[in-house]
Design a protein around this motif. Sequence first.
Motif, short mmCIF file in Angstrom:
data_model
loop_
_atom_site.label_atom_id
_atom_site.label_comp_id
_atom_site.label_asym_id
_atom_site.label_seq_id
_atom_site.Cartn_x
_atom_site.Cartn_y
_atom_site.Cartn_z
N ARG A 59 23.84 23.78 69.21
CA ARG A 59 24.48 23.02 69.40
C ARG A 59 24.46 21.89 68.18
N SER A 60 23.73 22.31 67.32
CA SER A 60 23.02 21.73 66.03
C SER A 60 24.43 21.68 65.11
N ALA A 61 24.00 22.95 64.97
CA ALA A 61 25.64 23.18 64.17
C ALA A 61 26.91 22.92 64.10
N LEU A 62 26.89 22.84 65.49
CA LEU A 62 28.27 22.46 66.05
C LEU A 62 28.22 20.85 65.10
N ALA A 63 26.78 20.07 65.54
CA ALA A 63 27.57 18.73 65.32
C ALA A 63 27.47 18.92 63.75
N LYS A 64 26.77 19.19 63.04
CA LYS A 64 27.44 19.37 62.03
C LYS A 64 28.54 19.66 61.78
N ALA A 65 29.10 20.22 62.13
CA ALA A 65 30.40 20.42 61.64
C ALA A 65 31.39 19.43 62.53
N GLY A 66 30.61 18.36 62.74
CA GLY A 66 31.92 17.74 63.10
C GLY A 66 32.20 17.71 64.85
N LEU A 67 31.87 19.03 65.41
CA LEU A 67 32.61 19.31 66.64
C LEU A 67 31.99 18.72 68.06
N ARG A 68 31.92 17.10 67.83
CA ARG A 68 31.10 16.35 69.37
C ARG A 68 31.75 16.96 70.52
#
Length: 388
Positions: A52-61
Amino acid sequence: MNVSVRPSWLALALTAVGAGAIGYALIRTHTEHRPVWVLVLGLISVVLWVVRSALAKAGLRRTAFACAVVVVVVGALVAAPTDGLTVVPAAIGVLVVLGDPRDPLWLGLLVGGVGIALVAVGAVPSGTDIPNLLGMMGGMLLGVFAGLSRRQFRVAEEQAVLLRERAVAMKEEASRIAIARDLHDVLAHSLGGLVIQLDAVDALLESGDADGARSRVVAARGLAADGLGEARRAVAALRDPEPAGAEPVPAAALRAALDDLIAAHRSLGGRAELRVTGDGTDLTAQQAEALQRALQEALSNARKHAPGQPVAAELVWQDDRVRVIVSNPLPATPAGAVGSPVSALAASGGHYGLEGMGERFAALPSGGSVQAAAVGGRFVLTAEAMLR
């Protein structure tokens, strides 16, 4: 606009370290008394925490949001069987869902409530005692409160950004209006005067008076030079409206500046008199500039709309204010009428001068006002600056 809620690289690294520690503890404390599915679900919650943290960092909210919900559901369900280890990712999942102001508040509260309920559901088959269960549910509740706190902070931060942007926009708008106002003042005075001088030159050349035409050309050249100087002063004033340590303007200096404007009006063929009443006092540079511009605009308007009519100007000093009052008879025939000798000059007016004058006086530190109206067959303009 939305304030960025993407995690930093440091936050992502700390999440990975925390997830690694909890995953290691899950594996180390797993015994034959615990079902394998408890370990699997616990590890899934830990892995999805990092994902989840990696996806948030990538902007995939949206995908990150879905992962956070799964972390809450899975982690809360196996919190009791894992002795509360998975409460950590579950509570952080609640914090994340509630802490993003872009998602509805009710949805975050629903996820938090479901997580707290699932902790109790998961405790039933594991036989967790009441104190431990309350402790785990308290951990989830802390996640709810932390999420609400983060949400409030981000909303306040977003509002602060919007206020800063609005302040910048208002400052730019004020600067644009100030530029337009000063350009109007300079151009209306200098170019309006040039039109009158050139009309006179044309008439003198038609009559064969070359010497008179030459003198008018010389006067026009001086007027153009004065206008250029005014334009440069206007630009300097826009760059630094009130320089630090600017000296006050004595009443005598203001009187001299107004006399110069009256003399310039007379040189353009107009008739004007200035009368001063009351005891003068020192003014700020802004106040003196506003009063000068008021008389300048009034004289320009008289030349455009009431050519040849005598202008009466008065500088009135009072204890708490100073006024410039300018009046002239209303012409029997509007200056802009067809066939009028100054119809082109009169047609150039657009009421921007009076509007800009009102803005200038309203912006004075102590306040001010401008009134213009036809009174008893005369057009009267009153510009007032408050002294205290």
